[in-house]
Design a protein around this motif. Structure first.
Motif, PDB file in Angstrom:
ATOM      1  N   PRO A 173      42.682  62.700  40.647  1.00 23.81           N
ATOM      2  CA  PRO A 173      43.435  61.406  40.708  1.00 23.81           C
ATOM      3  C   PRO A 173      43.123  60.175  39.845  1.00 23.81           C
ATOM      4  O   PRO A 173      41.997  60.218  39.252  1.00 23.81           O
ATOM      5  N   LEU A 174      44.294  59.486  39.458  1.00 23.25           N
ATOM      6  CA  LEU A 174      44.013  58.377  38.164  1.00 23.25           C
ATOM      7  C   LEU A 174      43.111  57.323  39.282  1.00 23.25           C
ATOM      8  O   LEU A 174      43.570  56.960  40.336  1.00 23.25           O
ATOM      9  N   ARG A 175      42.250  56.795  38.539  1.00 23.30           N
ATOM     10  CA  ARG A 175      41.228  55.753  39.032  1.00 23.30           C
ATOM     11  C   ARG A 175      42.010  54.459  38.623  1.00 23.30           C
ATOM     12  O   ARG A 175      42.640  54.210  37.691  1.00 23.30           O
ATOM     13  N   ALA A 176      41.506  53.417  39.200  1.00 25.45           N
ATOM     14  CA  ALA A 176      41.957  52.047  39.257  1.00 25.45           C
ATOM     15  C   ALA A 176      43.429  51.944  38.748  1.00 25.45           C
ATOM     16  O   ALA A 176      44.031  51.471  38.194  1.00 25.45           O
ATOM     17  N   LYS A 177      44.513  52.743  39.759  1.00 25.82           N
ATOM     18  CA  LYS A 177      45.690  52.824  39.639  1.00 25.82           C
ATOM     19  C   LYS A 177      46.426  51.391  40.083  1.00 25.82           C
ATOM     20  O   LYS A 177      46.130  50.766  40.853  1.00 25.82           O
ATOM     21  N   GLU A 178      47.462  50.898  39.119  1.00 29.12           N
ATOM     22  CA  GLU A 178      48.200  49.588  39.367  1.00 29.12           C
ATOM     23  C   GLU A 178      49.390  49.925  39.066  1.00 29.12           C
ATOM     24  O   GLU A 178      49.778  50.411  37.870  1.00 29.12           O
ATOM     25  N   VAL A 179      50.494  49.432  39.742  1.00 30.62           N
ATOM     26  CA  VAL A 179      51.740  49.214  39.419  1.00 30.62           C
ATOM     27  C   VAL A 179      52.205  47.948  38.915  1.00 30.62           C
ATOM     28  O   VAL A 179      52.052  46.886  39.885  1.00 30.62           O
ATOM     29  N   ARG A 180      52.743  47.940  37.830  1.00 32.97           N
ATOM     30  CA  ARG A 180      53.235  46.569  37.452  1.00 32.97           C
ATOM     31  C   ARG A 180      54.775  46.672  36.773  1.00 32.97           C
ATOM     32  O   ARG A 180      55.091  47.378  35.812  1.00 32.97           O
ATOM     33  N   GLY A 181      55.627  46.196  37.630  1.00 34.60           N
ATOM     34  CA  GLY A 181      57.130  46.268  37.166  1.00 34.60           C
ATOM     35  C   GLY A 181      57.288  47.700  37.478  1.00 34.60           C
ATOM     36  O   GLY A 181      57.215  48.257  38.405  1.00 34.60           O
ATOM     37  N   GLY A 182      58.099  48.459  36.533  1.00 35.15           N
ATOM     38  CA  GLY A 182      58.300  49.893  36.561  1.00 35.15           C
ATOM     39  C   GLY A 182      57.472  50.669  35.875  1.00 35.15           C
ATOM     40  O   GLY A 182      57.603  51.823  35.899  1.00 35.15           O
ATOM     41  N   CYS A 183      56.218  50.262  35.826  1.00 32.04           N
ATOM     42  CA  CYS A 183      55.025  50.937  34.834  1.00 32.04           C
ATOM     43  C   CYS A 183      53.786  51.086  35.825  1.00 32.04           C
ATOM     44  O   CYS A 183      53.477  50.243  36.615  1.00 32.04           O
ATOM     45  N   THR A 184      53.135  52.175  35.821  1.00 33.47           N
ATOM     46  CA  THR A 184      52.131  52.554  36.678  1.00 33.47           C
ATOM     47  C   THR A 184      50.892  52.885  35.475  1.00 33.47           C
ATOM     48  O   THR A 184      51.230  53.571  34.607  1.00 33.47           O
ATOM     49  N   TYR A 185      50.018  52.261  35.658  1.00 32.59           N
ATOM     50  CA  TYR A 185      48.792  52.217  35.004  1.00 32.59           C
ATOM     51  C   TYR A 185      47.448  52.815  35.462  1.00 32.59           C
ATOM     52  O   TYR A 185      47.153  52.725  36.697  1.00 32.59           O
ATOM     53  N   GLY A 186      46.743  53.654  35.098  1.00 28.86           N
ATOM     54  CA  GLY A 186      45.699  54.235  35.734  1.00 28.86           C
ATOM     55  C   GLY A 186      44.675  54.769  34.521  1.00 28.86           C
ATOM     56  O   GLY A 186      44.692  54.690  33.257  1.00 28.86           O
ATOM     57  N   TYR A 187      43.711  55.394  35.062  1.00 26.48           N
ATOM     58  CA  TYR A 187      42.380  55.802  34.185  1.00 26.48           C
ATOM     59  C   TYR A 187      42.030  57.161  34.509  1.00 26.48           C
ATOM     60  O   TYR A 187      41.727  57.519  35.663  1.00 26.48           O
ATOM     61  N   ALA A 188      42.156  58.125  33.353  1.00 26.50           N
ATOM     62  CA  ALA A 188      41.864  59.385  33.767  1.00 26.50           C
ATOM     63  C   ALA A 188      40.441  59.757  33.055  1.00 26.50           C
ATOM     64  O   ALA A 188      40.255  59.423  31.962  1.00 26.50           O
ATOM     65  N   GLU A 189      39.945  60.903  33.984  1.00 23.95           N
ATOM     66  CA  GLU A 189      38.507  61.293  32.956  1.00 23.95           C
ATOM     67  C   GLU A 189      38.317  62.722  33.682  1.00 23.95           C
ATOM     68  O   GLU A 189      38.972  63.037  34.864  1.00 23.95           O
ATOM     69  N   GLY A 190      37.512  63.618  33.185  1.00 26.05           N
ATOM     70  CA  GLY A 190      37.027  64.867  33.715  1.00 26.05           C
ATOM     71  C   GLY A 190      37.279  65.627  32.713  1.00 26.05           C
ATOM     72  O   GLY A 190      37.138  65.478  31.510  1.00 26.05           O
ATOM     73  N   SER A 191      36.766  67.010  32.990  1.00 24.86           N
ATOM     74  CA  SER A 191      37.019  68.357  32.072  1.00 24.86           C
ATOM     75  C   SER A 191      38.371  68.580  31.289  1.00 24.86           C
ATOM     76  O   SER A 191      38.279  69.106  30.332  1.00 24.86           O
ATOM     77  N   ALA A 192      39.389  67.714  32.064  1.00 23.36           N
ATOM     78  CA  ALA A 192      40.764  68.137  31.338  1.00 23.36           C
ATOM     79  C   ALA A 192      40.855  67.149  30.064  1.00 23.36           C
ATOM     80  O   ALA A 192      41.677  67.614  29.269  1.00 23.36           O
ATOM     81  N   VAL A 193      40.042  66.175  29.845  1.00 26.67           N
ATOM     82  CA  VAL A 193      40.195  65.238  28.627  1.00 26.67           C
ATOM     83  C   VAL A 193      38.811  65.232  27.978  1.00 26.67           C
ATOM     84  O   VAL A 193      37.745  65.167  28.553  1.00 26.67           O
ATOM     85  N   PRO A 194      38.650  65.061  26.639  1.00 27.80           N
ATOM     86  CA  PRO A 194      37.482  64.982  25.954  1.00 27.80           C
ATOM     87  C   PRO A 194      36.707  63.863  26.304  1.00 27.80           C
ATOM     88  O   PRO A 194      35.462  63.695  26.113  1.00 27.80           O
ATOM     89  N   GLY A 195      37.408  62.511  26.818  1.00 26.39           N
ATOM     90  CA  GLY A 195      36.608  61.678  27.356  1.00 26.39           C
ATOM     91  C   GLY A 195      37.612  60.554  27.890  1.00 26.39           C
ATOM     92  O   GLY A 195      38.970  60.878  28.209  1.00 26.39           O
ATOM     93  N   PRO A 196      36.972  59.802  28.771  1.00 24.53           N
ATOM     94  CA  PRO A 196      37.667  58.656  29.641  1.00 24.53           C
ATOM     95  C   PRO A 196      39.180  58.023  28.669  1.00 24.53           C
ATOM     96  O   PRO A 196      38.985  57.837  27.630  1.00 24.53           O
ATOM     97  N   THR A 197      40.373  57.994  29.512  1.00 17.32           N
ATOM     98  CA  THR A 197      41.599  57.901  28.863  1.00 17.32           C
ATOM     99  C   THR A 197      42.235  56.945  29.594  1.00 17.32           C
ATOM    100  O   THR A 197      42.428  57.162  30.996  1.00 17.32           O
ATOM    101  N   SER A 198      42.817  55.700  29.148  1.00 16.34           N
ATOM    102  CA  SER A 198      43.703  54.938  30.009  1.00 16.34           C
ATOM    103  C   SER A 198      45.314  55.510  29.967  1.00 16.34           C
ATOM    104  O   SER A 198      45.582  55.875  28.591  1.00 16.34           O
TER     105      SER A 198
END
Length: 280
Positions: A173-198
């Protein structure tokens, strides 16, 4: 008592005409007087010439001492060399005079040209003077491999174009998910990515921005510390947009490379070419 020449002649006539001599004299009083006068003039001229020659020698060399004798003392002078003004000094052979210094060459270098200093020497042989150095452009940084790899398609298993559900299925699940206008913003991390990523995404286009928080580099060797020359060499079609270079990565994606005031790269993110969401 001094006698005149006429008195001398008369005395000589009386002497040679005396009958007591017994032998007729063939001597001519005029000849005797003329010879005496010649001897007197020669002696006077010799004295004058000797003084002049001595003066010339003393002035010319300061060392030669000589004497000139008249015919009675055995010295013979060729005719024509005892006249006043003649070079009586030709009888004297002074020592060799010092050679005059050579004339200054017209090819001497102009005084405004500074002469090259001679090379210094040490025990090991001559040492050449140091070469002058000129300021040159610093060499290119070269390829950067520090940090994680950010490709034209995505970061780790996270890819551009994934829907929100696909992204959460991959990274959680995306952390700190936020919807502004037509865009959704979140924060991904875990073994699927080399490091925390917006991430930024839309319902129609899926993920449009991947912005790693840590240090990354591209397959072309551009990363933190790369210079503007490195960026332009790796991505010739790059354009400057504010404080970042937009470098084409594929037909649908581009790197946004942020640079400091000195032109060196400080961070990189991946974005879709056509998108309206913020960068995280």
């Amino acid at each position: 008592m001094n006698m005149s020449e006429e008195d001398v002649r008369q005395k000589l006539r009386d002497l040679f005409s005396d009958d007591r001599l017994g032998v007729p004299s063939t001597l001519n009083p005029e000849t005797i007087v003329a010879g005496a006068k010649r001897r007197r003039r020669r002696r006077q001229m010799m004295q004058t010439t000797t003084g002049m020659a001595a003066a010339v020698v003393m002035v010319g060399s300061g060392l030669t001492v000589f004497s000139i004798h008249d015919r009675d003392n055995g010295a013979v002078f060729p005719s024509g060399q005892l006249g006043l003004g003649q070079s009586a000094t030709s009888q004297v052979q002074p020592g060799p005079a010092a050679e005059p210094p050579p004339p200054a060459s017209s090819s001497a270098p102009h005084s405004s040209v500074a002469a090259q200093p001679p090379p210094t020497t040490v025990s090991g042989g001559p040492v050449k003077p140091p070469k002058s150095t000129t300021a040159t452009k610093p060499p290119a940084q070269g390829k950067v491999t520090t940090g994680s790899l950010l490709t034209a398609a995505g970061f780790g298993k996270l890819r551009l174009g994934m829907s929100e559900s696909e992204a959460e299925a991959t990274t959680g699940p995306l952390r700190a998910k936020e919807v502004r206008g037509g865009c959704t913003y979140g924060y991904a991390e875990g073994s699927a990515v080399p490091g925390p990523t917006s991430v930024s995404l839309t319902e129609s286009d899926g993920i449009t921005v991947i912005n790693p928080a840590g240090t990354v580099h591209t397959p072309e060797g551009i990363g933190v510390g790369s210079t503007e020359a490195d960026i332009l060499a790796a991505y010739p079609g790059s354009t400057k947009d504010g404080g970042a270079y937009v470098a084409p990565a594929s037909a649908v994606s581009a790197y946004r490379i942020f640079v400091a005031n000195d032109g060196s790269a400080v961070s990189i993110l991946l974005t879709s070419i056509n998108q309206d969401c913020q960068f995280g």
